[in-house]
Design a protein around this motif. Structure first.
Motif, PDB file in Angstrom:
ATOM      1  N   SER A 264     -53.738 128.196  49.889  1.00 43.20           N
ATOM      2  CA  SER A 264     -54.938 127.624  49.293  1.00 43.20           C
ATOM      3  C   SER A 264     -54.718 127.433  47.805  1.00 43.20           C
ATOM      4  O   SER A 264     -54.017 128.231  47.176  1.00 43.20           O
ATOM      5  N   PHE A 299     -62.361 127.467  57.816  1.00 40.41           N
ATOM      6  CA  PHE A 299     -62.125 126.481  56.765  1.00 40.41           C
ATOM      7  C   PHE A 299     -61.958 125.061  57.288  1.00 40.41           C
ATOM      8  O   PHE A 299     -62.162 124.100  56.542  1.00 40.41           O
ATOM      9  N   ALA A 300     -61.592 124.907  58.540  1.00 45.12           N
ATOM     10  CA  ALA A 300     -61.493 123.549  59.095  1.00 45.12           C
ATOM     11  C   ALA A 300     -62.846 122.859  59.081  1.00 45.12           C
ATOM     12  O   ALA A 300     -62.919 121.622  58.995  1.00 45.12           O
ATOM     13  N   SER A 301     -63.910 123.638  59.137  1.00 44.48           N
ATOM     14  CA  SER A 301     -65.257 123.072  59.195  1.00 44.48           C
ATOM     15  C   SER A 301     -65.930 122.972  57.834  1.00 44.48           C
ATOM     16  O   SER A 301     -67.055 122.465  57.738  1.00 44.48           O
ATOM     17  N   ALA A 304     -64.952 118.772  52.688  1.00 41.06           N
ATOM     18  CA  ALA A 304     -64.001 118.504  51.594  1.00 41.06           C
ATOM     19  C   ALA A 304     -64.778 118.270  50.305  1.00 41.06           C
ATOM     20  O   ALA A 304     -65.867 117.685  50.313  1.00 41.06           O
ATOM     21  N   ASP A 309     -60.916 121.818  45.431  1.00 42.76           N
ATOM     22  CA  ASP A 309     -61.293 122.125  46.806  1.00 42.76           C
ATOM     23  C   ASP A 309     -60.511 123.363  47.239  1.00 42.76           C
ATOM     24  O   ASP A 309     -59.375 123.270  47.697  1.00 42.76           O
ATOM     25  N   ASP A 311     -60.871 125.255  49.721  1.00 44.85           N
ATOM     26  CA  ASP A 311     -60.680 125.403  51.154  1.00 44.85           C
ATOM     27  C   ASP A 311     -59.585 124.490  51.707  1.00 44.85           C
ATOM     28  O   ASP A 311     -59.298 124.526  52.900  1.00 44.85           O
ATOM     29  N   PHE A 312     -58.975 123.690  50.854  1.00 45.69           N
ATOM     30  CA  PHE A 312     -57.897 122.797  51.288  1.00 45.69           C
ATOM     31  C   PHE A 312     -56.634 123.610  51.568  1.00 45.69           C
ATOM     32  O   PHE A 312     -56.352 124.567  50.836  1.00 45.69           O
ATOM     33  N   HIS A 314     -57.863 121.804  55.198  1.00 47.10           N
ATOM     34  CA  HIS A 314     -58.882 122.140  56.188  1.00 47.10           C
ATOM     35  C   HIS A 314     -58.241 122.140  57.580  1.00 47.10           C
ATOM     36  O   HIS A 314     -58.580 121.326  58.442  1.00 47.10           O
ATOM     37  N   SER A 316     -57.260 123.020  61.264  1.00 46.55           N
ATOM     38  CA  SER A 316     -57.850 123.564  62.485  1.00 46.55           C
ATOM     39  C   SER A 316     -56.861 124.514  63.150  1.00 46.55           C
ATOM     40  O   SER A 316     -55.649 124.260  63.181  1.00 46.55           O
TER      41      SER A 316
END
Length: 429
Positions: A264, A299-301, A304, A309, A311-312, A314, A316
């Motif tokens: 991250s 984090f996939a959900s 963006a 960002d 959480d990038f 993201h 799945s």
């Protein structure tokens, strides 16, 4: 001593006027048994002009940074571990001292100067890390110590442990490492920088347990300056039940926002990548407790964001993805002679599609017998009427992170006898 640390030390000799002699690690050849008594894990700070306030580091150039740490193992001498893991330029340190803290910026009693190859000053090359010489210091487990670091006039903070839950201090310009008074330390921040470990010389039967994971190990939303994270409470539990020559430290290598499989911009390297550096290379670590995966699921959900960002990417993940990651950790730990306990993922009020992944992962952790032991944090914290949620008294209010009471319940849920036996069996080898 690791090969990487030796290379870092040699590089420092070429890069700085504060060069280290080649005997800087001579202490490693002695019969001392070094055990990590306190540690933290670093994460890089995003390098961009539009950082939000939470990611802006204090100005430390030509100043003294005083950090408060709580060792969990006693000893008559200590070594300080410095890291410039994410630095692009040398970390220039001109003076380091350690003293007993009164819990704040003031110190009590005599301080001890920390040297590196017999010198007060040191330059840690970009990407490097090193241990100090042994320091004659009476370390008492559970007591606060102030590690004061005076840095060069161009020094910046480019990496930190962001959620320390501990107030640390920055001085006015100058070398204030020997100041017993708090008067010169007017700046405050709640991160750890550069100093990533304290090891103590301990009995041969002593060892450390490393707790590693995400914000729930890091102690997010626990009380500031109170050491109410679950590894803190577990360390106190072991100390209360201990005795004789065998002592066990508990060190916290959690990073808030960390994931098992993905790096991250804000939350550090993936745990699968940092496990060797942050756990297996720590002196005296014989057992690890791993709690990681909820951020991989979530984090996939996350939407963006423009700009920073955190959480990038993201990415799945499926339950088999996470299981494969755990299996890599287990293999690495066994190769290093370290036992590893898997912890079940705690309730987080997830929607059904994500909750099904959490449940599948927990089922595997409990039944696959892949780990050397299981810590069932899910069972300890869940609401028996709503199994996907935290019990009300254990919820800090965000439905993900435990309260102080929840963290205390987690510490009680660790099978202490099994952990101690794992440590004992490892130290006998």
């Amino acid at each position: 001593m690791t090969i990487r640390a030796l290379v870092a030390a040699c590089s420092a000799a070429l890069l700085s006027q504060f060069a280290l002699p080649t005997t800087v690690f001579a202490a490693d050849a002695t019969s001392a048994h070094w055990v990590t008594a306190w540690a933290t894990a670093l994460q890089p700070i995003p390098q961009r002009a539009d950082l939000p306030p939470l990611y802006r580091a204090p100005d430390v150039a030509g100043r003294t940074v005083r950090q408060i740490i709580y060792p969990t193992l006693s000893g008559a001498s200590a070594r300080i571990h410095l890291s410039n893991e994410y630095g692009k330029t040398p970390l220039v340190i001109e003076d380091v001292r350690v003293a007993r803290s009164d819990g704040g910026a003031a110190t009590v009693g005599a301080d001890a100067r920390v040297t590196f190859g017999g010198k007060n000053a040191v330059s840690v090359p970009a990407g490097g890390e090193l241990d100090s010489d042994p320091v004659a210091l009476d370390v008492v487990e559970g007591k606060p110590y102030a590690v004061s670091v005076f840095v060069g006039p161009e020094q910046r903070i480019v990496a930190w442990h962001r959620v320390s839950n501990q107030v640390n201090y920055v001085s006015t310009p100058g070398d204030h490492t020997a100041d017993a008074s708090a008067a010169g330390f007017r700046g405050k921040f709640t991160q750890y920088v550069w100093v990533t470990g304290m090891a103590v010389s301990a009995a041969p039967s002593s060892a450390a347990v490393a707790a590693i994971g995400d914000s729930i190990t890091d102690g997010m939303r626990s009380s500031l300056n109170q050491n109410r994270r679950w590894p803190d409470a577990f360390a106190r539990r072991l100390a209360a039940n201990g005795g004789g020559e065998r002592s066990i430290a508990v060190v916290n290598l959690g990073i808030s926002g960390n994931r098992l499989l993905s790096d991250s911009p804000c939350y550090g390297d993936a745990l699968a990548k940092r496990f060797d550096r942050d756990v297996l290379q720590r002196p005296g670590v014989k057992t690890a407790i791993v709690l990681i995966g909820i951020n991989d699921i979530n984090f996939a959900s996350m939407p963006a964001r423009n700009g920073l960002d955190c959480d990038f990417p993201h990415t799945s993940v499926t339950a088999p993805d996470l299981i494969a990651g755990y299996e890599r950790l287990i293999a690495a730990a066994r190769h290093a002679g370290v036992k590893v306990f898997g912890a079940t993922l705690t309730p987080a009020a997830l929607p059904p599609s994500r909750e099904s992944i959490r449940l599948a992962v927990n089922q595997w952790i409990r039944t696959a017998r892949a780990f050397d032991g299981v810590v069932d944090f899910d069972a300890a914290l869940r609401d028996t009427a709503h199994l996907d949620r935290l019990r009300r008294e254990f919820d800090s209010g965000d439905h993900i992170h435990p309260s102080d009471a929840g963290y205390a319940a987690m510490a009680q849920a660790v099978p202490a006898d099994a952990v101690v036996n794992a440590v004992v069996n490892s130290t006998r080898k």
